[in-house]
Design an enzyme around this catalytic site. Structure first.
Site, PDB file in Angstrom:
ATOM      1  N   THR A  16       2.985   7.026  -1.655  1.00  0.00           N
ATOM      2  CA  THR A  16       4.794   7.496  -2.207  1.00  0.00           C
ATOM      3  C   THR A  16       4.184   7.910  -3.291  1.00  0.00           C
ATOM      4  O   THR A  16       4.460   9.581  -3.672  1.00  0.00           O
ATOM      5  CB  THR A  16       5.350   6.355  -2.036  1.00  0.00           C
ATOM      6  OG1 THR A  16       6.020   6.090  -0.828  1.00  0.00           O
ATOM      7  CG2 THR A  16       6.867   7.495  -2.458  1.00  0.00           C
ATOM      8  N   LEU A  48       0.562  -1.348   0.093  1.00  0.00           N
ATOM      9  CA  LEU A  48       0.153  -0.274  -0.085  1.00  0.00           C
ATOM     10  C   LEU A  48       0.730   1.428   0.130  1.00  0.00           C
ATOM     11  O   LEU A  48       0.328   2.550  -0.380  1.00  0.00           O
ATOM     12  CB  LEU A  48      -1.149  -0.135   0.967  1.00  0.00           C
ATOM     13  CG  LEU A  48      -2.154  -0.712   0.804  1.00  0.00           C
ATOM     14  CD1 LEU A  48      -2.953  -1.005   2.631  1.00  0.00           C
ATOM     15  CD2 LEU A  48      -3.688  -0.066  -0.069  1.00  0.00           C
ATOM     16  N   ARG A  49       2.363   1.158   0.546  1.00  0.00           N
ATOM     17  CA  ARG A  49       3.040   2.277   0.260  1.00  0.00           C
ATOM     18  C   ARG A  49       3.249   2.568  -0.983  1.00  0.00           C
ATOM     19  O   ARG A  49       3.850   3.615  -1.136  1.00  0.00           O
ATOM     20  CB  ARG A  49       4.512   1.506   1.100  1.00  0.00           C
ATOM     21  CG  ARG A  49       4.261   1.602   2.292  1.00  0.00           C
ATOM     22  CD  ARG A  49       5.337   1.635   3.301  1.00  0.00           C
ATOM     23  NE  ARG A  49       5.162   1.945   4.737  1.00  0.00           N
ATOM     24  CZ  ARG A  49       5.044   0.326   5.057  1.00  0.00           C
ATOM     25  NH1 ARG A  49       4.888  -0.584   4.813  1.00  0.00           N
ATOM     26  NH2 ARG A  49       4.731  -0.091   6.197  1.00  0.00           N
ATOM     27  N   ALA A  50       2.920   2.004  -1.764  1.00  0.00           N
ATOM     28  CA  ALA A  50       3.322   2.020  -3.120  1.00  0.00           C
ATOM     29  C   ALA A  50       2.028   3.276  -3.776  1.00  0.00           C
ATOM     30  O   ALA A  50       2.400   4.634  -4.301  1.00  0.00           O
ATOM     31  CB  ALA A  50       2.816   1.434  -3.867  1.00  0.00           C
TER      32      ALA A  50
END
Ligand SMILES: [Zn+2]
Length: 398
Positions: free
Chosen positions: A335, A330-332
């Protein structure tokens, strides 16, 4: 993509006087990459040893690295930057020069880091007795101060990082700490060099603090939370060992820093460094106008960031891209979207465009999928072992 063509060496002159001829920080960045140092010495070296960082804007090339570092200054929600590359590619030089581009911040005058906002949110008991007295007398608890670069020593232990309890403070029902590196990093830049050589415990503590802007220390029945809002910049030299995929995933932007390919650019970089080594003040002065302009622009970009919106069609494109690449983390998208918002702000716009996504995508998405696959393979190997053991235990026991 950030095209290196924007960074070709062009003949260009200094911007005149104090007026700012650039529409945005983005334009300024393009301009200074092509600026040549003058041949004549502006000022003779005084002979005194000074610690003047090499100006960020005097770095030749490395456009993606420069963008990533500036975006991290503008929007901490990006989650930090990891610079991956061998020694001698200007990683640490760029980070040290970044300090001059950051506007001043309000900083506590107290050892324990008390701030006026603590009283606003938690009442007078939220600050130390000394600061409570100062507040009652109408004295300031904080002052404007330059941002600092806090460098994590390579041999840092966990107690150096989070701090250790102050024996005398227990009776106050509130744990006070001998401040650790994370507390010193509050409202500063935290440089974690060679992050792949640190212990897991230390790296986890740093990444948690970076994610939450605070960290909690427990000592017996007492727990205390401390502010730790910093811009995290990590470096690693892949020749010296790998980084756990889970750690890699927790860095927002990942920049692969390589040496310069272009011969002209290499020559210019060599000249600038030689000039800097013999007379750092000259190099600093030649870039001081642009450095001041850039500092103002960083502040402007920070100010407009809350208003920067992503239109739905653009965010859908981003989500499509991530799905297409089979990225699970989910950090994709966090960011990708937060860095794109910062890029729009850096270009003085309040709407994110497809082009912003295109520029950010490689920095935000690279090495996320490989992290997934590596973890997948590790899990797979573990499971294979488990199955083999189970087979041994249950089926092959006579
Ligand atoms: Zn205090």
């Amino acid at each position: 993509m950030v095209e290196d063509s924007t960074d070709q060496l062009k003949e260009s002159n200094n911007p005149p006087g104090n007026e700012n001829p650039f529409r945005s920080l983005k334009e300024l960045l393009d301009h200074v990459s092509g600026k040549r140092l003058s041949e004549s010495q502006v000022q003779q070296d005084s002979g005194l040893a000074e610690v003047l960082p090499y100006p960020f804007l005097a770095l030749v090339g490395q456009v993606e690295m420069k963008y990533a570092l500036l975006l991290a200054l503008i929007n901490p929600a990006i989650g930090g930057v990891l610079l991956i590359g061998p020694r001698g590619t200007g990683k640490t030089t760029a980070i040290r020069g970044l300090v001059d581009l950051v506007p001043e911040v309000q900083r506590s005058l107290c050892y324990y880091g008390c701030l006026p906002e603590d009283i606003e949110t938690g009442g007078i008991d939220a600050v130390c007795p000394n600061c409570a007295k100062k507040f009652a007398r109408g004295e300031p608890l904080a002052a404007m101060d330059k941002i600092r670069l806090v460098e994590l020593p390579l041999n840092a232990r966990i107690e150096d990082v989070v701090g250790i309890g102050d024996e005398n403070s227990i009776d106050q029902e509130r744990l006070r700490l001998h401040r650790g590196i994370l507390a010193h990093a509050d409202r500063n830049l935290l440089l974690v060099d060679e992050v792949n050589l640190l212990s897991d415990e230390v790296v986890d503590a740093i990444l948690d603090a970076a994610a939450y802007g605070s960290y909690t220390v427990k000592r017996g029945s007492i727990a205390a939370t401390y502010r730790s809002r910093f811009v995290l910049i990590g470096t690693m030299n892949p020749e010296e060992g790998r980084l756990r995929p889970q750690i890699m995933d927790r860095f927002g932007l990942r920049i692969v820093v390589k040496g310069l390919d272009d011969i002209k650019m290499r020559m210019e970089a060599y000249k600038r460094v030689q000039t800097y080594l013999s007379n750092p003040r000259q190099v600093m002065l030649e870039y001081s106008d642009e450095t001041n302009t850039a500092q103002n622009e960083v502040q402007i970009a920070r100010d407009i960031l809350p208003e920067v919106k992503i239109p739905e069609n653009v965010s859908n494109q981003g989500l499509d891209l991530i799905r297409h690449l089979n990225i699970d983390s989910l950090r994709a998208e966090i960011t990708l979207f937060e860095a794109s918002r910062a890029l729009a702000a850096l270009d003085n716009r309040n709407v994110v465009s497809s082009e912003d996504l295109q520029t950010i995508a490689p920095m935000a998405l690279r090495m996320r999928r490989s992290a997934f696959i590596e973890k997948y393979l590790t899990d797979q190997t573990d499971e294979e072992k488990e199955i083999k053991n189970a087979v041994n235990d249950t089926l092959m026991t006579p």
